[in-house]
Design a protein around this motif. Structure first.
Motif, PDB file in Angstrom:
ATOM      1  N   ASP A 140       8.867   6.122   6.105  1.00 50.19           N
ATOM      2  CA  ASP A 140       7.801   5.185   6.025  1.00 50.19           C
ATOM      3  C   ASP A 140       7.001   5.877   5.025  1.00 50.19           C
ATOM      4  N   THR A 159       4.177   8.220   6.110  1.00 49.12           N
ATOM      5  CA  THR A 159       4.704   9.593   6.702  1.00 49.12           C
ATOM      6  C   THR A 159       5.216  10.355   5.613  1.00 49.12           C
ATOM      7  N   THR A 219       3.199  14.219   4.983  1.00 53.28           N
ATOM      8  CA  THR A 219       4.145  15.334   4.806  1.00 53.28           C
ATOM      9  C   THR A 219       3.668  16.214   3.633  1.00 53.28           C
ATOM     10  N   VAL A 267      -2.665   7.660  10.796  1.00 56.06           N
ATOM     11  CA  VAL A 267      -1.534   8.555  11.260  1.00 56.06           C
ATOM     12  C   VAL A 267      -1.664   9.905  10.846  1.00 56.06           C
ATOM     13  N   PRO A 308       3.179  14.606  10.499  1.00 58.02           N
ATOM     14  CA  PRO A 308       4.305  14.852  11.396  1.00 58.02           C
ATOM     15  C   PRO A 308       4.370  16.401  11.676  1.00 58.02           C
TER      16      PRO A 308
END
Length: 198
Positions: free
Chosen positions: A59, A62, A66, A84, A87
């Motif tokens: 995605d 994401t 990162t 979000v 991660p």
């Protein structure tokens, strides 16, 4: 209906939007890396659907999260733009580790020519290549060049030498060949160290 080019452009635009908090040069580098990865994957797997290739990348939110966490902006910047969080951060390996493993595999094999020396030397080389390929410190092109020059080429030359001469015979020619391979590996490691990104 959108073409593959349209889908790639939309995907990269989404990553660029999500990564807007990154410095412009780092953002462009991220986009260039992604574009190169897409191009290489499509060349390697021409039958793969572009949607499948993009899904494997992940995605855009994401990817941006990162990149932001690696750039030191942390999860706070990512969570304020879309809810979000970043991660879980993978353990970062110091860039010197893969370079040392690749380079030291050769002296290890030279010092311990009998088993288990070659076994450990090959193991060092394989682990060093994997760590290099999974590192965030180099671009895909630099990783490919590094693996080819520091792992693949020396292995092919040494295997060819051993097969043509009937084995790793001691003597000046074998020593010179090993030293030449060591110089190639050390030179590649020095180049990778110089071009690494922080």
């Amino acid at each position: 209906m959108k073409t593959a080019t349209d889908l790639v452009r939309d995907y990269l635009s989404a990553v660029e939007r999500e990564a807007s908090a990154l410095p412009a040069d780092r953002r462009q580098e991220l986009l260039a890396d992604l574009a190169e990865h897409i191009e290489v994957t499509r060349a390697e797997r021409p039958d793969a659907a572009i949607g499948e290739v993009l899904a494997e990348l992940g995605d855009p939110r994401t990817i941006a999260a990162t990149a932001l966490s690696e750039a030191g902006n942390g999860a706070a910047g990512a969570s304020t733009r879309g809810g979000v969080g970043a991660p879980a951060r993978r353990g970062k390996v110091h860039p010197l580790v893969p370079l040392l493993m690749l380079t030291l595999s050769m002296p290890f094999m030279m010092v311990f020519p009998d088993l288990p020396g070659p076994l450990f030397g090959v193991l060092f080389r394989v682990v060093g290549a994997v760590l290099l390929c999974t590192s965030v410190h180099w671009t895909a092109a630099q990783k490919t060049t590094g693996v080819l020059l520091a792992a693949v080429l020396p292995t092919v030359i040494i295997a060819t030498w051993n097969l043509s001469s009937g084995g790793p015979e001691a003597g000046t020619p074998a020593l010179l060949a090993n030293l030449a391979m060591l110089a190639l590996m050390a030179g590649t490691a020095a180049w990778l160290w110089r071009v690494r990104r922080a």
